[in-house]
Design an enzyme around this catalytic site. Structure first.
Site, mmCIF file in Angstrom:
data_model
loop_
_atom_site.group_PDB
_atom_site.id
_atom_site.type_symbol
_atom_site.label_atom_id
_atom_site.label_comp_id
_atom_site.label_asym_id
_atom_site.label_seq_id
_atom_site.Cartn_x
_atom_site.Cartn_y
_atom_site.Cartn_z
ATOM 1 N N ASP A 96 -12.453 -8.924 23.744
ATOM 2 C CA ASP A 96 -12.336 -9.638 22.515
ATOM 3 C C ASP A 96 -13.676 -10.456 22.302
ATOM 4 O O ASP A 96 -14.210 -11.114 23.074
ATOM 5 C CB ASP A 96 -11.221 -10.576 22.687
ATOM 6 C CG ASP A 96 -10.948 -11.600 21.373
ATOM 7 O OD1 ASP A 96 -10.509 -10.985 20.404
ATOM 8 O OD2 ASP A 96 -11.262 -12.694 21.619
ATOM 9 N N GLU A 144 -15.378 -5.778 20.881
ATOM 10 C CA GLU A 144 -15.228 -6.190 19.483
ATOM 11 C C GLU A 144 -16.506 -6.678 19.110
ATOM 12 O O GLU A 144 -16.579 -8.049 19.463
ATOM 13 C CB GLU A 144 -13.897 -6.888 19.399
ATOM 14 C CG GLU A 144 -13.821 -6.995 17.760
ATOM 15 C CD GLU A 144 -13.437 -8.566 17.642
ATOM 16 O OE1 GLU A 144 -12.715 -8.586 16.429
ATOM 17 O OE2 GLU A 144 -13.880 -9.286 18.329
HETATM 18 C C1 LAG Z 1 -11.177 -12.094 17.595
HETATM 19 N N1 LAG Z 1 -12.079 -11.307 17.970
HETATM 20 O O1 LAG Z 1 -13.380 -11.721 18.021
HETATM 21 C C2 LAG Z 1 -9.848 -11.775 17.588
HETATM 22 O O2 LAG Z 1 -9.724 -10.217 17.104
HETATM 23 C C3 LAG Z 1 -9.137 -12.741 16.487
HETATM 24 O O3 LAG Z 1 -7.866 -12.343 16.133
HETATM 25 C C4 LAG Z 1 -9.150 -14.243 17.039
HETATM 26 O O4 LAG Z 1 -8.980 -15.100 16.156
HETATM 27 C C5 LAG Z 1 -10.642 -14.722 17.672
HETATM 28 N N2 LAG Z 1 -11.459 -13.512 17.778
HETATM 29 C C6 LAG Z 1 -10.630 -15.579 18.723
HETATM 30 O O5 LAG Z 1 -9.994 -14.817 19.645
HETATM 31 C C7 LAG Z 1 -7.433 -15.529 16.167
HETATM 32 C C8 LAG Z 1 -7.410 -15.914 14.558
HETATM 33 C C9 LAG Z 1 -7.818 -17.307 14.511
HETATM 34 C C10 LAG Z 1 -7.317 -18.287 15.308
HETATM 35 C C11 LAG Z 1 -7.724 -18.006 16.607
HETATM 36 C C12 LAG Z 1 -7.382 -18.594 17.881
HETATM 37 O O6 LAG Z 1 -7.923 -15.142 13.713
HETATM 38 O O7 LAG Z 1 -7.347 -17.676 13.124
HETATM 39 O O8 LAG Z 1 -7.788 -19.737 15.201
HETATM 40 O O9 LAG Z 1 -7.309 -16.510 17.049
HETATM 41 O O10 LAG Z 1 -5.952 -18.787 18.061
HETATM 42 C C13 LAG Z 1 -6.608 -20.706 15.146
HETATM 43 C C14 LAG Z 1 -6.560 -21.118 13.958
HETATM 44 C C15 LAG Z 1 -7.894 -22.008 13.526
HETATM 45 C C16 LAG Z 1 -8.112 -22.884 14.570
HETATM 46 C C17 LAG Z 1 -8.264 -22.122 16.043
HETATM 47 C C18 LAG Z 1 -8.161 -23.265 17.071
HETATM 48 O O11 LAG Z 1 -6.407 -20.247 12.831
HETATM 49 O O12 LAG Z 1 -7.664 -22.615 12.195
HETATM 50 O O13 LAG Z 1 -9.424 -23.528 14.212
HETATM 51 O O14 LAG Z 1 -6.973 -21.521 16.217
HETATM 52 O O15 LAG Z 1 -7.030 -24.178 17.168
#
Ligand code: LAG
Ligand code: CA
Length: 498
Positions: free
Chosen positions: A198, A234
């Site tokens: 990741d 990735e």
């Molecule tokens: C990835 N690849 O580089 C993953 O494929 C992707 O799914 C991951 O983001 C990201 N990197 C970090 O491993 C996902 C969501 C984000 C989420 C994050 C952490 O797309 O939206 O962020 O996982 O759970 C979430 C909230 C954010 C917030 C963050 C920290 O959506 O708004 O800032 O958590 O609390």
């Protein structure tokens, strides 16, 4: 090639997004192995924060708090059992490893908010069950005031600051690399065949190289002595940022995000795109060298507007063009293909953004993930989409195996959106994405005989349940595909011969 050789040549990966280990274990034996799937990408097996606002989003699994192996997908014992059962039938397991960061600093503290009950204190950056302490994070190296990545145009921010606020690990420290290596080696020793790593864009290539170099050979119970883990990294590189996919391609495969974005655009006929353009598909389009690319149409991020790829990306929500694009991907020799297997959620788009993009897998009120029930017709119930069980997608996985190693051959197009091509003399595919019927006689390269189309049906018990195609002595066959066909594709191969 014998049926056995064909199953062994299988390289297609299916991402069983958010599936429970017990369901994957069953799926390997009852479905994936007999249908020629090569491997499963599993959701991150590491312990993560439990997020309740919003309620148990899928993305909580990208916020690790330790490398203990329990999650919503199951316990360590269930993970081990799944790996064993899948390996036993020849289906490899690739684990999604989240090693760039831990959870966000506002995720609280205690034992109650983690999937194995391990203690952590996010605001103090303490994760004693790894162990990591505040000194193991990058904050001192990050040049921004907020501590977060503020622009992707600065490689130091991209690698040393917090990705969406997540605590950024310092992989330049021996201690940190050591804990990551131990985690990955525990999985290798259990029998995984490799990793989806990741967020590689956010880690320095030399640190990753160092980590990969310390990985054990694959478990000799299932793999030849000296086999190395397959690693696909990735890296989202759509061409407009200073961090490039090629910085990583010497270390392992790299996810080719341009593939789904560009193929999606062609299949949608955006910007005058047409299928005939795909004659030169591959490196000519600015894609990575074929043997370095992990290719896919959509992934768990961009199917819901996260990550990157943009609006052109096709998903299960548009089955007709999705099946066409998957058929093209699995028939074409470029790259190592990965299929997405999704769950359904209710989209609620407001101002261009899906308000429900966080929704986790089908689950019970207590937050535990529901099993995947298989219906009598072979499809999945309870909101699991199971694209990999759509008959034409399943059959194209076998096509991909049958034509493995054969060169692209006998390309034909009508200058618009009707195309056909073969793979050596082992398989041939015809696609009609025009608004008019396809009616043409083409040289297929296949031996004379009657073949069963694996899109409209398949061979079973010596009979063909789909369209039949006759290849004449001169290798030519007559094809017709209506433009109103829900599956405007015909595919035949040497193992679909009557
Ligand atoms: C990835 N690849 O580089 C993953 O494929 C992707 O799914 C991951 O983001 C990201 N990197 C970090 O491993 C996902 C969501 C984000 C989420 C994050 C952490 O797309 O939206 O962020 O996982 O759970 C979430 C909230 C954010 C917030 C963050 C920290 O959506 O708004 O800032 O958590 O609390
Ligand atoms: Ca980083």
């Amino acid at each position: 090639h014998s049926k056995r050789q064909i199953l062994q040549s299988s390289s297609t990966i299916v991402h069983l997004f958010e599936w429970r280990w017990n369901d994957i274990a069953e799926e390997c034996g009852r479905y994936l192995a007999p249908n020629g799937f090569g491997a499963v990408q599993i959701s991150p097996p590491s312990e993560n924060v439990i997020v309740t606002q919003p309620w148990r989003p899928w993305w909580e699994r990208y916020q690790p708090v330790s490398y203990n192996l329990c999650s919503r997908s199951g316990t360590e014992q269930e993970l081990r059992d799944m790996i064993c059962k899948c390996n036993a039938v020849g289906v490899k397991i690739y684990a999604d490893v989240v090693i760039n960061h831990m959870c966000a600093p506002d995720m609280g503290e205690g034992r109650r908010r983690s999937t194995c009950g391990s203690f952590f204190n996010a605001s103090k950056r303490e994760f004693p069950s790894v162990p990591y302490t505040a000194s193991h994070f990058n904050d001192d190296k990050c040049p921004t005031l907020s501590g977060n990545i503020e622009t992707y145009q600065d490689i130091y921010q991209v690698r040393n600051c917090r990705l969406v606020g997540l605590l950024d690990l310092a992989q330049d420290q021996e201690h940190v690399r050591g804990r990551i290596v131990d985690y990955m080696n525990r999985l290798v020793d259990m029998g995984v065949a490799g990793f989806r790593v990741d967020a590689c864009k956010h880690m320095w290539p030399e640190d990753l190289k160092n980590i990969y170099s310390k990985l054990h050979d694959l478990n000799a119970t299932w793999f030849p002595h000296g086999s190395r883990p397959l690693i696909y990294q990735e890296v989202i590189d759509l061409g407009d940022e200073p961090v490039k996919a090629i910085e990583y391609s010497g270390l392992g495969l790299v996810t080719e995000f341009k593939y789904g974005a560009m193929l999606g655009s062609v299949i949608r006929k955006w910007n005058q795109g047409k299928l005939a353009d795909l004659k030169t598909w591959g490196e000519h389009w600015g894609l990575l060298p074929s043997d370095e690319a992990l290719v896919f149409l959509d992934n768990h991020d961009n199917q819901r507007g996260h990550g990157a790829g943009g609006a052109s990306v096709v998903t299960f929500r548009e089955p007709r063009i999705y099946k066409m694009a998957v058929a093209f991907m699995l028939a074409h020799p470029y790259g190592v293909p990965r299929l997405m297997s999704s769950y359904r959620w209710d989209q609620r788009v407001v101002g261009g953004k899906d308000q429900n993009d966080w929704m986790g897998p089908p689950s019970y009120p207590d937050g535990s993930t529901k099993p995947v029930p298989i219906q009598p017709d072979g499809s999945c119930g309870e909101g699991w989409v199971c694209e990999h069980r759509w008959p034409s997608i399943r059959n194209m996985v076998m096509f991909h195996n049958v034509v493995d190693g054969e060169p692209l051959a006998n390309w034909w197009d009508n200058g618009e959106n009707q195309i056909a091509f073969g793979r050596g003399n082992q398989g041939f595919i015809v696609i009609n994405n025009d608004d008019c019927p396809l009616d043409v006689t083409l040289y297929t390269g296949l031996a004379e005989g009657t073949y069963c189309d694996v899109i409209s049906g398949q061979m079973s018990g010596g009979c063909c349940s789909g369209k039949q195609l006759t290849v004449r002595k001169d290798g030519r066959a007559h094809f017709t595909i209506s433009h109103s066909d829900p599956d405007p594709v015909i595919a035949i191969h040497t193992h679909s011969k009557l």
